[in-house]
Design an enzyme around this catalytic site. Structure first.
Site, short mmCIF file in Angstrom:
data_model
loop_
_atom_site.label_atom_id
_atom_site.label_comp_id
_atom_site.label_asym_id
_atom_site.label_seq_id
_atom_site.Cartn_x
_atom_site.Cartn_y
_atom_site.Cartn_z
CB THR A 101 -0.96 0.00 1.20
OG1 THR A 101 -1.86 -1.09 1.06
CG2 THR A 101 -1.75 1.30 1.31
CG HIS A 109 -5.29 2.28 -12.75
ND1 HIS A 109 -4.36 2.80 -13.60
CD2 HIS A 109 -4.59 1.74 -11.71
CE1 HIS A 109 -3.15 2.60 -13.13
NE2 HIS A 109 -3.26 1.96 -11.98
CE LYS A 312 -4.19 -0.62 -14.81
NZ LYS A 312 -3.87 -1.93 -14.26
#
Length: 531
Positions: A101, A109, A312
Site C-alpha cells: 500500500t 485507474h 500499465k
C-alpha cells in the site's frame, strides 16, 4: 520442475532455481483450457511446527479476524463494521499500510485495460465510482484529473483501438481517442511528439497510505479493533478440520468465527497454512521516483504509454500533495522482501518520463524507492470463500488496479463473509471520519504561534504530537511521516529528523535510542555519546 493439475489448479513442484522460468511457466499454465490458476507447492508451510504457538494462551476472541493492514484489509474491516459483528484486524508490522500500500503511485485507474470479464475489470470500474463519496466521508484527498495513454505513431494505432473497445466493454465513462493537439489543450506539458492518446477522464490519484489510515481509523471509530506487530504463524482447526477455530499469532491465540485472508504479498502463505493453497503470489517489483516539490507544477493529469508485460507501464503524475512522481517500473522478484532499486529500473522510469513530459530532467529527483505487487499467475484478483474451509475468505492477488478497486473489493469481501455468517446491519455505523485539516492548508489567520518542525512540508510540533496520540498512534518515524509528511520533502528528514526523534521519545516516554524507523530492529540511534 513438475506440474500436476487438480480441480482446475496447476500445482508446480520440484526444483525452482530459475525464478523467471517459474513465473513464465505459471503464466503459460494459466493460459491452458480448464486451468484457473497456478500454485507453487509449499511443503515448508504444510510441515511447519506450530506446537509452540498452540501452547500459547488464548489472548482474544472476536467474530471476524482480518489478516493484513493494507488498503484492502483496512477497507474490509470498515465494511464489516456496517454489520453487527466483532472485527479484529491483525497486522505484522508496526503500522497499517506498511506493505504494498505505501509503495505504489496511488493511481485510481479508470479500468480501460483490465481484461473484460475479469474481477479486475468489474471491481476497478465499481471502485472508481465510489471514491468521491469515500473521500468526502473520510477526509482524504482524491484528485480526479483524468489520464492519458500516449501514442507516438501508426505502430500504436491497433493497441489504442483495442483499449478503446475494451474500455467500452468495461463501461468506463467518457473514454475517447484524441489527437495530439487536443490532448495538449487538456495537458499542455505533454511532449510535442505524442501523436494521439486514449483519454480516460474518470482516472485520478490518492495517497494510498492516507486512504488505508482513514479507512482503519473510521473502522476503529465504529468499534473495530487493531493489533499491530502481531504476526500470524498458523491456525488451529475444529475437530473435523473443516473450519478454523483459532488464529495463532506471535502474541497468542485468537478465537474467532471467521477469517479474512487479506495478507497482501503473504496471502498465499496464509492460504497454505489454512490448508487451502490454490494460488501463489509472485512479487512484481516496481521503482518509483519522487521530484522536488519546489519544482514548478507542470502536470495536471497522468501520462502513460501503451501497457505491456502485465503492467500499465507507469509514467509521470502529480500526487495529491503536489509532488511529482514517476513510475513504477516492473520486474519479477523471487524475494518478497526485496525492495532494492537497481540502475536498470531507475533508468527505465526516468527515460520514460523524460520522453512523455517536456521540461523535466533527473536533476530534480529527491528520492526513489521500490515496492512489490502481489501478483497471481492468472493475473487477476482472488476474492472468494474457501471451498475447503467453511469460515475462510480469501482476498488476494490485489495488484494494480487494487487501489482503485479497493472500495468495491471491501464490499465484495464483506458480502462473502455475510454469505457464511449473516450478521445483521449495524444501525449505529457512522461513515464519517473525524479528521482535522493539516496546518499547511489552514488560512493564515489560523496559523499563529505554531512551532514548525518540518520546513519542507510545513509540519508543526502540534501535528506530530497529535499523530503520536491518534486513533492509530504513530509510534515510529515512518508512521509520523505517513500521517504528517514530516521528512517527505526535499531534505528527506535531514533537517527535521532529529526533532521528530526527540518528540517521539518525549511523548512515548522512551529513550531516543529506542525510537525506530518502522518497528523492532530498525533503531536509528545506537547509544548516547553524552549523558
Amino acid at each position: 520442475m513438475n506440474v500436476e493439475i487438480r480441480d482446475g489448479i496447476a500445482y508446480i513442484g520440484g526444483g525452482l532455481s530459475d525464478w523467471n522460468a517459474v513465473v513464465n511457466l505459471g503464466h503459460s499454465l494459466c493460459a491452458e483450457p480448464g486451468v484457473n490458476n497456478a500454485a507453487i507447492e509449499r511443503p515448508d508451510l504444510a510441515e511447519r511446527d506450530l506446537s509452540a504457538y498452540l501452547a500459547m494462551d488464548d489472548i482474544d476472541e472476536t467474530d471476524v479476524v482480518v489478516i493484513g493492514g493494507g488498503i484492502s484489509g483496512c477497507g474490509i474491516a470498515r465494511e464489516l463494521r456496517k454489520r453487527e459483528c466483532g472485527v479484529l484486524l491483525l497486522e505484522k508490522n508496526s503500522d497499517v499500510a506498511e506493505g504494498t500500500t505505501k509503495s505504489n503511485n496511488g493511481m485510481i485507474h479508470s479500468g480501460y485495460d483490465s481484461k473484460h470479464g475479469s474481477l479486475k475489470a468489474r471491481l476497478n470500474v465499481e471502485g472508481n465510482a465510489l471514491y468521491d463519496e469515500l473521500a468526502s466521508d473520510l477526509g482524504f484527498r482524491f484528485n480526479q484529473t483524468g489520464s492519458f495513454v500516449c501514442a507516438y505513431g501508426a505502430e500504436d494505432e491497433a493497441t489504442i483501438a483495442g483499449f478503446l473497445e475494451n474500455a467500452k466493454k468495461n463501461s468506463v465513462p467518457g473514454v475517447e481517442v484524441l489527437d495530439g493537439n487536443r490532448s495538449r489543450e487538456i495537458e499542455p506539458a505533454m511532449a510535442k511528439d505524442i501523436a494521439f492518446t486514449l483519454w480516460t477522464p474518470s482516472a485520478g490519484y490518492v495517497e494510498p497510505y492516507e486512504v488505508a489510515l482513514a479507512l482503519m481509523e473510521n473502522a476503529i471509530q465504529n468499534g473495530a479493533r487493531l493489533r499491530l506487530n502481531c504476526e500470524v504463524k498458523g491456525f488451529a482447526f475444529s475437530e473435523g478440520g473443516e473450519s478454523i477455530s483459532k488464529v495463532l499469532t506471535t502474541h497468542g491465540a485468537i478465537c474467532c468465527k471467521h477469517v479474512v485472508n487479506a495478507a497482501g504479498l503473504y496471502a498465499d502463505d496464509m492460504a497454505f497454512l489454512a490448508r487451502d493453497g490454490f494460488f501463489s503470489i509472485h512479487p512484481r517489483g516496481g521503482v518509483l521516483v519522487i521530484f522536488d516539490k519546489r519544482k514548478p507544477s507542470l502536470l495536471k493529469t497522468y501520462l502513460g504509454v501503451t501497457p505491456k508485460n502485465f503492467t500499465k507501464g507507469g509514467g509521470p503524475m502529480m500526487t495529491p500533495q503536489g509532488t511529482m512522481l514517476w513510475g513504477p517500473s516492473a520486474d519479477e522478484r523471487a524475494d518478497k522482501e526485496n525492495l532494492s532499486v537497481d540502475e536498470e529500473g531507475l533508468r527505465f522510469v526516468i527515460e520514460k518520463g523524460v520522453r512523455l513530459l517536456d521540461g523535466m530532467d533527473s536533476g530534480d529527483v529527491i528520492t526513489y524507492f521500490a515496492g512489490n505487487r502481489a501478483s497471481t499467475f492468472n493475473e487477476d484478483f482472488v476474492i472468494c470463500n474457501s471451498k475447503r474451509i467453511d469460515n475462510l475468505t480469501h482476498v488476494a492477488g490485489i495488484q494494480s488496479p487494487g487501489v482503485a478497486s479497493s472500495p468495491a473489493i471491501a464490499r465484495m469481501a464483506s458480502a462473502l463473509v455475510m454469505e457464511r455468517k449473516g450478521y445483521g446491519p449495524n444501525e449505529r455505523f457512522n461513515p464519517v471520519r473525524r479528521h482535522k485539516p493539516p496546518f499547511r492548508e489552514l488560512d493564515a489567520r489560523e496559523t499563529g504561534g505554531e512551532n514548525v518542525i518540518c520546513r519542507c512540508e510545513t509540519v508543526t510540533e502540534r501535528e506530530i504530537v497529535e499523530a503520536i496520540g491518534g486513533v492509530i498512534p504513530a509510534r515510529t518515524v515512518d508512521a509520523v511521516k505517513r500521517r504528517t509528511r514530516a521528512g517527505m520533502g526535499r531534505c528527506q528528514g535531514g533537517f527535521c529528523g532529529s526533532r521528530v526523534i526527540r518528540i517521539l521519545a518525549r511523548e512515548l516516554k522512551i529513550d531516543p535510542t529506542e525510537v525506530t524507523v518502522k518497528g523492532p530492529g530498525t533503531n536509528l540511534l545506537i547509544s548516547r555519546t553524552r549523558g
